[in-house]
Design an enzyme around this catalytic site. Structure first.
Site, PDB file in Angstrom:
ATOM      1  N   CYS A 214       0.773  -1.201   0.104  1.00 17.18           N
ATOM      2  CA  CYS A 214       0.033   0.095  -0.039  1.00 17.18           C
ATOM      3  C   CYS A 214       0.934   1.202   0.022  1.00 17.18           C
ATOM      4  O   CYS A 214       1.618   1.528   1.038  1.00 17.18           O
ATOM      5  CB  CYS A 214      -0.988   0.040   1.128  1.00 17.18           C
ATOM      6  SG  CYS A 214      -2.078   1.342   1.221  1.00 17.18           S
ATOM      7  N   LEU A 215       0.974   1.865  -1.082  1.00 14.74           N
ATOM      8  CA  LEU A 215       1.433   3.070  -1.389  1.00 14.74           C
ATOM      9  C   LEU A 215       0.512   4.023  -1.907  1.00 14.74           C
ATOM     10  O   LEU A 215      -0.105   3.854  -2.892  1.00 14.74           O
ATOM     11  CB  LEU A 215       2.788   3.072  -2.043  1.00 14.74           C
ATOM     12  CG  LEU A 215       4.172   2.470  -1.451  1.00 14.74           C
ATOM     13  CD1 LEU A 215       4.934   2.325  -2.596  1.00 14.74           C
ATOM     14  CD2 LEU A 215       4.478   2.984  -0.549  1.00 14.74           C
TER      15      LEU A 215
END
Length: 191
Positions: free
Chosen positions: A130-131
């Site tokens: 998750c970015l």
């Protein structure tokens, strides 16, 4: 009907032919851009090694390894081995990530999965990363090196306030000492 379906059905209209030309130009641009981005990897001291795969059968095999469905929308796969900064709580080993490059890259973001088992607030138990830049904050001016820098940043400074792994995010904020013990348990385990 999608363009690929029209091509399979031998739709020879001028509109389809023009769309096919545009699709080919975009795919060529995507490949060129990917190759240019990989040149930047050679100057990043945190990148231990990297490789590029364009064979659809090999890409499908690696998608399967990550329990992802086969996809005709993946043009390239870039695997990178990263060495986090010594200040990172994850600096005790190198980490391997698979970056799946879509056909319309750089207009769409790549997808990233980690190969090593890791206990991290921003990496799911299935290996999804998750970015912000892999979602809503993606822009065509971003490069694969920006993605790698984002991964390295999250290895240095996890964000427990926006977790993908809720248990890890909770433990990180409530009992940091136990969190550190838990990440050491995952050394050497693979997804």
């Amino acid at each position: 009907m999608f363009l690929r379906d029209k091509i399979k059905n031998k739709d020879n209209s001028s509109q389809t032919k023009n769309l096919f030309k545009i699709l080919k130009i975009e795919e060529t641009f995507s490949s060129t851009r990917t190759n240019q981005d990989l040149l930047l990897f050679k100057t990043n001291p945190n990148i231990i090694s990297f490789s590029k795969e364009s064979n659809p059968k090999q890409i499908s095999k690696i998608l399967s390894h990550h329990s992802l469905p086969p996809s005709k929308d993946i043009k390239h796969l870039v695997s990178v081995e990263l060495s986090p900064h010594p200040s990172s709580i994850y600096s005790f080993q190198n980490w391997r990530f698979d970056i799946f490059i879509p056909l319309d890259f750089p207009y769409s973001p790549p997808k990233v999965r980690i190969r090593n088992k890791i206990y991290h607030p921003n990496i799911s138990e299935s290996g999804a990363v998750c970015l912000n830049i892999l979602g809503l904050d993606w822009s065509a001016i971003l490069t694969l090196e920006d993605v790698v820098i984002g991964i390295l940043d999250v290895l240095i400074e996890p964000n427990p306030n926006d977790p993908l792994n809720f248990d890890a995010g909770k433990l990180y904020t409530e009992n940091y000492g136990k969190f550190l013990e838990k990440i050491k348990l995952d050394i050497g385990l693979k997804y």
